[in-house]
Design an enzyme around this catalytic site. Sequence first.
Site, mmCIF file in Angstrom:
data_model
loop_
_atom_site.group_PDB
_atom_site.id
_atom_site.type_symbol
_atom_site.label_atom_id
_atom_site.label_comp_id
_atom_site.label_asym_id
_atom_site.label_seq_id
_atom_site.Cartn_x
_atom_site.Cartn_y
_atom_site.Cartn_z
ATOM 1 C CE LYS A 158 59.108 8.507 45.834
ATOM 2 N NZ LYS A 158 57.915 7.304 45.270
ATOM 3 C CE LYS A 167 50.298 11.722 49.319
ATOM 4 N NZ LYS A 167 51.077 11.406 48.436
ATOM 5 C CE LYS A 178 48.057 0.974 47.573
ATOM 6 N NZ LYS A 178 49.162 0.631 46.656
ATOM 7 N NE ARG A 190 47.743 27.643 32.902
ATOM 8 C CZ ARG A 190 48.343 27.912 33.700
ATOM 9 N NH1 ARG A 190 47.712 28.397 34.895
ATOM 10 N NH2 ARG A 190 49.743 28.008 33.880
ATOM 11 C CG HIS A 231 49.957 6.836 51.136
ATOM 12 N ND1 HIS A 231 48.573 7.247 50.907
ATOM 13 C CD2 HIS A 231 50.812 7.446 50.222
ATOM 14 C CE1 HIS A 231 48.742 7.705 49.557
ATOM 15 N NE2 HIS A 231 50.093 7.833 49.319
ATOM 16 C CG HIS A 265 46.564 5.527 46.167
ATOM 17 N ND1 HIS A 265 47.613 6.778 46.507
ATOM 18 C CD2 HIS A 265 47.223 4.592 45.898
ATOM 19 C CE1 HIS A 265 48.694 6.198 46.421
ATOM 20 N NE2 HIS A 265 48.658 4.836 46.022
ATOM 21 C CD GLU A 307 57.247 4.070 46.226
ATOM 22 O OE1 GLU A 307 56.604 4.254 45.129
ATOM 23 O OE2 GLU A 307 57.509 5.214 46.983
ATOM 24 C CG ASP A 316 55.019 11.573 48.555
ATOM 25 O OD1 ASP A 316 54.097 11.862 47.995
ATOM 26 O OD2 ASP A 316 55.955 10.739 47.958
HETATM 27 C C1 BG6 Z 1 52.035 8.534 46.236
HETATM 28 C C2 BG6 Z 1 53.268 8.912 46.446
HETATM 29 O O1 BG6 Z 1 50.865 8.959 46.652
HETATM 30 O O2 BG6 Z 1 52.002 6.988 46.446
HETATM 31 C C3 BG6 Z 1 54.496 8.527 45.441
HETATM 32 O O3 BG6 Z 1 53.217 10.486 46.022
HETATM 33 C C4 BG6 Z 1 54.266 7.002 45.856
HETATM 34 O O4 BG6 Z 1 55.390 8.987 45.667
HETATM 35 C C5 BG6 Z 1 53.051 6.273 45.787
HETATM 36 O O5 BG6 Z 1 55.157 6.198 44.720
HETATM 37 C C6 BG6 Z 1 53.050 4.796 46.081
HETATM 38 O O6 BG6 Z 1 51.768 4.349 45.897
HETATM 39 P P1 BG6 Z 1 51.566 2.980 45.375
HETATM 40 O O7 BG6 Z 1 50.016 2.484 45.297
HETATM 41 O O8 BG6 Z 1 52.322 2.658 44.092
HETATM 42 O O9 BG6 Z 1 52.284 1.876 46.587
#
Ligand code: BG6
Length: 542
Positions: free
Chosen positions: A366, A178, A212, A71, A270, A208, A246, A265
Amino acid sequence: MTEPTSPLAPTSASRADQKPAPAGVKTAPPCTLVIFGAGGDLTKRLLTPSLYSLSDQGLLDDGFKVIGVDRVQQDDAAWRKALGDTLQSFTKDRTAEFYTPRIDEKAWGWLSDRLSYLSGDFSQSDTFEKIKAAVGDGPVIFYLAVAARFFATIVEGLGSAGLLKQTDKAFRRVVIEKPFGSDLPSAQALNANILKQADESQIFRIDHFLGKETVQSILAMRFANGMFEPTWRREYIDSIQITAAETVGVEGRGAFYEPTGALRDMVPNHLFSLMSMVAMDPPPSFDAEDVRTEKARLAKAIRPIPPENAVRGRYAAGETAGQPANGYRQEPGVVADSRTETYVALKLEIDNWRWAGVPFYLRTGKRMAGRGTEIAVHYRPAPYQMFRDTPVETLTPNIVRLLLDPEHGVKTQFLAKRPGPEMKLGAVASTMMYQDFFDERPSVGYETLLYDCMIGDATLFQRADAIEASWAAVQPVLDAWAQGGEPEAYPAGSQGPAGADTLLARDGRAWLKVGEDEEKPEGMAEDRPPSIKNLVLGSDRT
Ligand code: BG6
């Protein structure tokens, strides 16, 4: 804190100056990548480094170009500069996902020359007409690096403008980020909407984690070795723990995280992706449909999770890396009476012949005590009878730990006899770290996924049926949590809520500790590493 960096100078380079593609790897075919959400964080922090990486490896064709759509009004030069500055800042930030000591000016110059910017509103048809004029009739990938609420609108805009019609010479693909839906009905509705505009084969739903390197190598480890797969089943395996811990909090993403939470999330995307890599049956080939069919079969075999097998937590104030850390409710963009969970632990059952009766324990959170994504396969203990007349009181089970991030390796824990006259045992470990055998390059996981999309390989992308099956499995928990209740507090920098320990203790099991290496066997000298030294038998290091 990142240091100030000098901006990348604009340069002009042609592919002739570029490194050639690695032997045996094809340059991707020419195409235009249209990024919706060009001004967003994902584009800056993950997509640009990945494109730079592909450029640096000589994997992009001279006919490749990128059009960023967003935008904000800005010109090509301003967008290129913003992306270049962020890329350059990673050279000074060792904590960045894409840390690299230097940016190759030629590789960046080659890419930067191919970036152009188009400002437009995703909900207006004239935006799509402008895109149509810019891409012509060549092959295009549309990348939706935007908030989930725009997914259906953009795909509909593309469809109505005729931008999704493919020809023999020009593919049209859509990459969708996602979270794909927020529960089963919304995922089904989103699939139904986008499949009105394009064929399933044109849709690349990205996760993603699957990009990896270490996650992809799970299949190689399982299927290229004779020693794992024969025992990879309920007859030999006691349980499997999958952890994505994390240390960071929500980091200014409160507005996104509040309606999302840890379960949506991380879990149906994942963590279930990791589970499918470790638990699916061997596909007949690495062909995309063969692999995706096995993953979908696995997802469909997950028994819907009863709410009593789910624990939710929320971090309270505490300490991370010696520094005081806020609680979640004090984070910007989070309401003071938020009920959103920042931690989830689940017990899952897979109802098939391979896994029936083997619990899969999944957890993610987290602000935990350590950062680490891993899969720990716990074997059943060996029969004890032979040790009855020895000082050995119990036989601890073997564990194969697949270390996915930030450590990359495989650690096998087993028992060995302690030297001495008596039959006494010590827990030992043998570790393979990828860096000891292979050259690793910085990567954020999107490189492979972007390249695969360009060459049309959907193996690592999510098919509609697998996504819906994943949401179906977690739906009972979402429903129960929507009724009320609160996540249990855990201090920032801890192992998570006590309820997660109870979930396993109920079954006579315990989580591996996050952020701590396994305990040294009793009596082992302090200066002795608790692992057997690796013998480097062969390596491709030069
Ligand atoms: C993302 C989540 O898809 O993956 C985040 O939205 C998360 O909350 C992240 O921190 C973790 O990915 P990675 O590759 O840093 O382990």
